[in-house]
Scaffold this motif. Structure first.
Motif, short mmCIF file in Angstrom:
data_model
loop_
_atom_site.label_atom_id
_atom_site.label_comp_id
_atom_site.label_asym_id
_atom_site.label_seq_id
_atom_site.Cartn_x
_atom_site.Cartn_y
_atom_site.Cartn_z
N ARG A 96 0.83 -1.21 0.00
CA ARG A 96 0.00 0.00 0.00
C ARG A 96 0.86 1.26 0.00
N ILE A 97 1.98 1.22 0.75
CA ILE A 97 2.89 2.38 0.72
C ILE A 97 3.48 2.55 -0.68
N ALA A 98 3.91 1.44 -1.29
CA ALA A 98 4.46 1.51 -2.65
C ALA A 98 3.43 2.06 -3.63
N THR A 99 2.17 1.69 -3.45
CA THR A 99 1.12 2.19 -4.34
C THR A 99 0.92 3.69 -4.17
N ARG A 100 0.94 4.16 -2.94
CA ARG A 100 0.76 5.59 -2.71
C ARG A 100 1.94 6.40 -3.24
N LEU A 101 3.08 5.74 -3.38
CA LEU A 101 4.28 6.44 -3.86
C LEU A 101 4.43 6.37 -5.39
N TRP A 102 3.38 6.02 -6.11
CA TRP A 102 3.53 5.84 -7.55
C TRP A 102 4.03 7.09 -8.27
N PRO A 103 3.67 8.33 -7.87
CA PRO A 103 4.27 9.48 -8.57
C PRO A 103 5.78 9.55 -8.40
N VAL A 104 6.26 9.08 -7.25
CA VAL A 104 7.71 9.09 -7.01
C VAL A 104 8.41 8.10 -7.93
N TRP A 105 7.84 6.89 -8.07
CA TRP A 105 8.49 5.90 -8.94
C TRP A 105 8.52 6.38 -10.40
N LEU A 106 7.42 6.96 -10.86
CA LEU A 106 7.40 7.47 -12.23
C LEU A 106 8.43 8.58 -12.42
N SER A 107 8.52 9.48 -11.45
CA SER A 107 9.47 10.59 -11.55
C SER A 107 10.91 10.10 -11.50
N LEU A 108 11.17 9.10 -10.65
CA LEU A 108 12.52 8.53 -10.59
C LEU A 108 12.90 7.88 -11.92
N GLY A 109 11.99 7.10 -12.48
CA GLY A 109 12.27 6.46 -13.77
C GLY A 109 12.52 7.47 -14.87
N ALA A 110 11.69 8.51 -14.91
CA ALA A 110 11.87 9.54 -15.93
C ALA A 110 13.19 10.28 -15.74
N VAL A 141 18.48 10.47 -2.93
CA VAL A 141 18.21 11.90 -2.82
C VAL A 141 17.00 12.28 -3.66
N LEU A 142 16.96 11.80 -4.92
CA LEU A 142 15.80 12.11 -5.77
C LEU A 142 14.51 11.53 -5.20
N PHE A 143 14.61 10.36 -4.58
CA PHE A 143 13.42 9.77 -3.96
C PHE A 143 12.80 10.74 -2.97
N TRP A 144 13.61 11.29 -2.06
CA TRP A 144 13.06 12.19 -1.05
C TRP A 144 12.67 13.54 -1.64
N VAL A 145 13.36 13.95 -2.68
CA VAL A 145 12.95 15.19 -3.34
C VAL A 145 11.56 15.04 -3.95
N PHE A 146 11.31 13.93 -4.61
CA PHE A 146 9.99 13.71 -5.21
C PHE A 146 8.92 13.44 -4.15
N VAL A 147 9.30 12.79 -3.05
CA VAL A 147 8.35 12.63 -1.95
C VAL A 147 7.92 14.00 -1.43
N ALA A 148 8.88 14.91 -1.29
CA ALA A 148 8.53 16.25 -0.83
C ALA A 148 7.64 16.98 -1.84
N LEU A 149 7.94 16.83 -3.13
CA LEU A 149 7.16 17.52 -4.14
C LEU A 149 5.72 17.01 -4.20
N PHE A 150 5.54 15.69 -4.05
CA PHE A 150 4.21 15.08 -4.16
C PHE A 150 3.61 14.75 -2.80
#
Length: 472
Positions: A96-110, A141-150
């Protein structure tokens, strides 16, 4: 409803595989140093030594270590993808946590795809993908940056105002009834002492920390670079005076400084505000000198850049330093201002000493002598000859200093200095939950792990940048 398990329906399949991979990794991590030690005692080197028994053992254990690391990474990726793709009834806490973080995974991949696509044009950043430590650090670092953004989209509850009766100090995965009695949700990482969602507070705390730490580090670098360049290049009494002031600030106890700045008498005197008024001037000074030194032979362009800098910078300066934004948009709350000013004031002397040392070394280089022969001014030489050639060590220190600042912010929040007690920042959350750490560990443990992972990522990123800068 029942409490969620950590792995849900995937646990029966992937947990044994993960356990086996971890055991193999531990055994390989123990065997590989022993094989290296045995090969070293053999005294051999080169191709012939590689064909001996110890040399073969080194190759085998090294291969097993790499293979087990990849196996652990593959299982973790399987947990992530499986948790996202699994049906809702089969999802555990991690899914469930991984699902809620889907914008982060997409942003990391991009982000990694763009870095790989333009790696030749990105310099040090592009080379990081070939450096394992740097790539892992950049990912963290990017993971936490995107977590903060989203954060607003990821967090299921408001970190301050959503207090649900009956959820005080509840364990992870505890269900809660909806307002109509039929809909259910979960506190994925449990509830804190005030019945707030720990997961939502950790996610929102990333936004608070990453809004302060990088910005404060940038301001500290502006102060340190603006003073360190002339101190190292010109020397003399200016160097002696600025070095004495820097050493004086560095000799002052940091925690005592913060305690002084938050006392009501000091705040009433306006000391933090006056400090902000001085420190926040340095970006304007730096950029004005930068444009003038580069474009002084093109008066119109130079005047336009300086006018734009002073107009935009003056608006930011009035709002951030004095809370006097005529548009009423920008203003730093008093607690945030105290923390921001304190971090800049503490870090600027260290940046000054690094910049001064680099300038003392670089001012004797041939390209500086060539610029002097061309008749270039001191400001041009400092900003356009010395500073670009110092970018490698400065980038490394910048990453490390953001990590130090993150730890410092956590320390301040832990002591209740500056930020309000309801703030979701990680240090304040640790302080709020430490009283029941023995019985309810997750409220302080989650933000502590967040701080650790962000600082680890910054340190690995700094190591990668250091290694790649040495190759240039």
């Amino acid at each position: 409803m029942e409490r969620l398990s950590w792995t849900g329906g995937l646990g029966a399949w992937l947990v044994p595989v993960l356990g086996a991979a971890l055991i193999a990794l531990a055994l390989a991590a123990l065997a590989h140093p022993l094989a290296l030690l045995a090969a070293g005692r053999g005294g051999g080197a080169g191709p012939e030594a590689a064909r001996t028994g110890p040399g073969i053992a080194v190759r085998v254990t090294g291969g097993l270590l790499r293979l087990s690391l990849r196996a652990v990474a593959a299982v973790l990726v399987a947990f992530l993808i499986g948790g996202i793709l699994a049906p809702p009834e089969a999802k555990g806490i991690l899914g469930r946590i991984a699902t809620r973080l889907w914008p982060v995974w997409l942003s990391l991949g991009a982000s990694f795809a763009l870095i790989a696509l333009f790696r030749r044009r990105l310099g040090l950043l592009g080379h990081l993908l070939a450096n394992p430590a740097g790539a892992v650090g950049l990912g963290l670092v990017l993971f936490w940056v995107f977590v903060a953004l989203f954060a607003g989209q990821i967090a299921p509850f408001d970190p301050v105002t959503d207090v649900i009766a009956g959820m005080k100090n509840k364990p992870p995965g505890t269900p809660l009834p909806g307002s109509d009695g039929t809909a259910y949700g979960y506190y994925l990482l449990g509830g804190d002492a005030l019945a707030r969602d720990v997961f939502s507070r950790a996610v929102s705390g990333a936004r608070v920390v990453l809004a302060i730490a990088p910005a404060a580090t940038v301001f500290a670098f502006m102060v340190g670079i603006t003073l360190g360049l002339p101190a190292g290049y010109l020397g003399g009494r200016l160097d002696a005076g600025l070095t004495f002031l820097a050493n004086l600030v560095l000799a002052f106890p940091v925690i005592l400084l913060f305690f002084l700045l938050v006392t009501p008498e000091i705040v009433a005197m306006g000391v933090p505000r006056y400090m902000a008024g001085v420190l926040f001037l340095f970006p304007l000074i730096f950029l004005t000198i930068l444009w003038n030194s580069r474009f002084r032979t093109r008066p119109r362009l130079c005047a336009g850049l300086i006018a734009a800098t002073l107009a935009l910078g003056g608006w930011l300066y009035a709002g951030l330093a004095w809370s006097a934004d005529p548009l009423g948009i920008l203003a730093l709350p008093p607690g945030v201002l105290i923390v921001f000013v304190s971090v800049v004031f503490v870090n600027a002397p260290s940046v000054f000493r690094i910049m001064r040392g680099l300038t003392l070394d670089l001012r004797a280089r041939d390209y500086v002598a060539a610029a002097q022969t061309r008749g270039e001014g001191a400001c041009y030489i400092m900003l356009w000859e010395i500073l670009p050639n110092a970018r490698g060590p400065l980038l490394v220190d910048f990453c490390l200093r953001i990590g130090y600042t993150t730890i410092l912010l956590g320390t301040l929040g832990f002591f209740g200095l500056g930020l309000p007690p309801e703030s979701p920042d990680w240090g304040t959350s640790i302080n709020a939950g430490r009283g029941l750490l023995q019985f309810v560990p997750f409220p302080p443990l989650v933000p502590a792990i967040a701080i650790m992972s962000l600082v680890l990522g910054l340190n690995l990123l700094a190591d990668g940048l250091r290694e790649e800068s040495l190759k240039e």
